[in-house]
Design a protein around this motif. Structure first.
Motif, mmCIF file in Angstrom:
data_model
loop_
_atom_site.group_PDB
_atom_site.id
_atom_site.type_symbol
_atom_site.label_atom_id
_atom_site.label_comp_id
_atom_site.label_asym_id
_atom_site.label_seq_id
_atom_site.Cartn_x
_atom_site.Cartn_y
_atom_site.Cartn_z
ATOM 1 N N THR A 37 0.547 -1.110 0.168
ATOM 2 C CA THR A 37 0.034 -0.367 -0.495
ATOM 3 C C THR A 37 0.335 1.500 -0.187
ATOM 4 O O THR A 37 1.641 0.903 0.461
ATOM 5 N N SER A 52 -1.569 -0.225 -4.110
ATOM 6 C CA SER A 52 -2.148 0.929 -4.194
ATOM 7 C C SER A 52 -2.118 2.110 -3.870
ATOM 8 O O SER A 52 -0.375 2.420 -3.867
ATOM 9 N N HIS A 53 -2.547 3.020 -4.224
ATOM 10 C CA HIS A 53 -2.456 4.371 -4.609
ATOM 11 C C HIS A 53 -3.355 5.481 -4.304
ATOM 12 O O HIS A 53 -4.513 4.917 -5.197
ATOM 13 N N VAL A 88 -2.703 0.282 -8.547
ATOM 14 C CA VAL A 88 -4.356 0.297 -8.301
ATOM 15 C C VAL A 88 -4.700 1.403 -7.509
ATOM 16 O O VAL A 88 -4.065 1.703 -5.897
ATOM 17 N N CYS A 125 -6.948 3.494 -5.049
ATOM 18 C CA CYS A 125 -7.575 2.528 -3.355
ATOM 19 C C CYS A 125 -7.010 3.557 -2.767
ATOM 20 O O CYS A 125 -6.671 3.851 -1.743
ATOM 21 N N ILE A 167 -6.899 3.121 1.392
ATOM 22 C CA ILE A 167 -7.847 2.082 2.192
ATOM 23 C C ILE A 167 -8.773 2.544 3.326
ATOM 24 O O ILE A 167 -9.257 2.158 4.363
ATOM 25 N N GLN A 208 -13.141 -0.168 -0.684
ATOM 26 C CA GLN A 208 -11.437 -0.840 -1.275
ATOM 27 C C GLN A 208 -10.591 -1.148 -0.870
ATOM 28 O O GLN A 208 -10.082 -1.984 -2.170
ATOM 29 N N CYS A 209 -10.725 -1.500 0.412
ATOM 30 C CA CYS A 209 -9.750 -2.788 1.243
ATOM 31 C C CYS A 209 -10.434 -3.678 -0.379
ATOM 32 O O CYS A 209 -9.083 -4.652 -0.566
ATOM 33 N N LEU A 258 -9.657 -4.208 -3.502
ATOM 34 C CA LEU A 258 -7.827 -4.255 -3.317
ATOM 35 C C LEU A 258 -7.063 -5.663 -3.135
ATOM 36 O O LEU A 258 -6.662 -6.300 -4.469
#
Length: 296
Positions: free
Chosen positions: A59, A83-84, A109, A111, A113, A118-119, A122
């Motif tokens: 993440t 993630s970003h 992806v 996201c 968090i 959304q988590c 992911l």
């Protein structure tokens, strides 16, 4: 591991030292405007096949420590999904380039968090891409300096800090474990703030203390499943979060015994080691990388 077997370097002078130019950015901050530019290991990190064909989720992998970890994992042979935030697309494209340049699969992806669904998405994406999750790095974090004290910490800020730093870690760990085979691992990003809290980062420091406790408790819970859980506790690190959230960047990191902040590339080997087979007997541990600040 990061200097390709070259002669040792002086840790005091190896990287830029304060004073830095004063600089400010809006949250969440970006790599491009930073002066000096952060070092993620682009020119220095050399892989040794420690994570060949492993599948990693990181993440906050667009910049800072997250980018350095993603790059190092790829050069060690892992495929990486990271993630970003939507506003971090430009930084994310550079991380993708670095992973692919290392010959590994990169999946970026968008996201937030802070949101449970959304988590979940992911994790679902990671399983769809990789079929399993060997390594989960809970790295994304948020802070905001409030020098005027607790009265200046709004409920909105407190909620953002806690949901980013704790809720996201909790959800992603819980959701990833069913897809993590024996030998898998979770690595959380704690902080020197967990032990030596700066008053102006009260809420952030509180969450980092909670991450230490979560790491040690979860490690005991899943040990018999063959899963290891550890954390890295960095000291000051030169990432986009610094000019975006601190009012004074000129002397950032000068208070550390080494007299400077770490570069993200200096943190990545900790995450590589903890994910590697060489760390097979290490779980419930916190690896402190503070530039010399003594911790309990």
């Amino acid at each position: 591991m990061t200097n390709g077997g070259q002669r040792p370097h002086d840790p005091v002078t190896e990287h830029p030292q304060p004073e830095f130019p004063q600089q400010d950015q809006p949250v969440p901050g970006w790599t491009g405007p930073m002066d000096p530019p952060p070092d993620h290991g682009e020119e220095s990190y050399r892989g040794h096949g420690l994570l060949t064909d492993r599948k990693a989720v990181v993440t906050g992998g667009d910049s800072g420590i997250g980018r350095a970890v993603a790059l190092a994992y790829a050069r060690e042979g892992a495929d990486v999904l990271f993630s970003h935030l939507e506003s971090e697309e430009e930084d994310a494209r550079e991380t993708v380039r670095l992973i692919e340049e290392a010959g590994r699969k990169a999946v970026a992806v968008v996201c937030d968090i802070r949101e449970e669904e959304q988590c979940r998405q992911l994790v679902d994406r990671a399983v769809a891409e990789f079929e399993r999750i060997d390594i989960l790095v809970n790295n994304a974090a948020y802070q905001m300096s409030q020098p005027d004290g607790i009265g200046s910490i709004s409920t909105e800020q407190f909620d953002r800090v806690v949901r980013t730093n704790l809720y996201g870690m909790f959800w992603l760990s819980k959701m990833s474990l069913p897809f993590m085979p024996k030998g898998g691992c979770i690595i959380n990003s704690a902080s020197v703030q967990a032990y030596k809290p700066s008053p102006h980062l009260l809420d952030y420091a509180m969450t980092k203390g909670a991450i230490v406790t979560f790491t040690q408790g979860l490690a005991q819970m899943v040990a018999q499943d063959g899963i290891r859980v550890n954390a890295v506790a960095p000291g000051p690190v030169w990432t986009p979060l610094i000019p975006a959230t601190l009012p004074d960047t000129a002397e950032f990191g000068k208070q550390s015994p080494l007299g400077r902040p770490a570069q993200p590339a200096e943190m990545a080997p900790c995450y590589v080691f903890l994910a590697s087979p060489q760390a097979s007997y290490i779980t419930a541990e916190i690896v402190n990388a503070t530039g010399g600040t003594p911790l309990p």
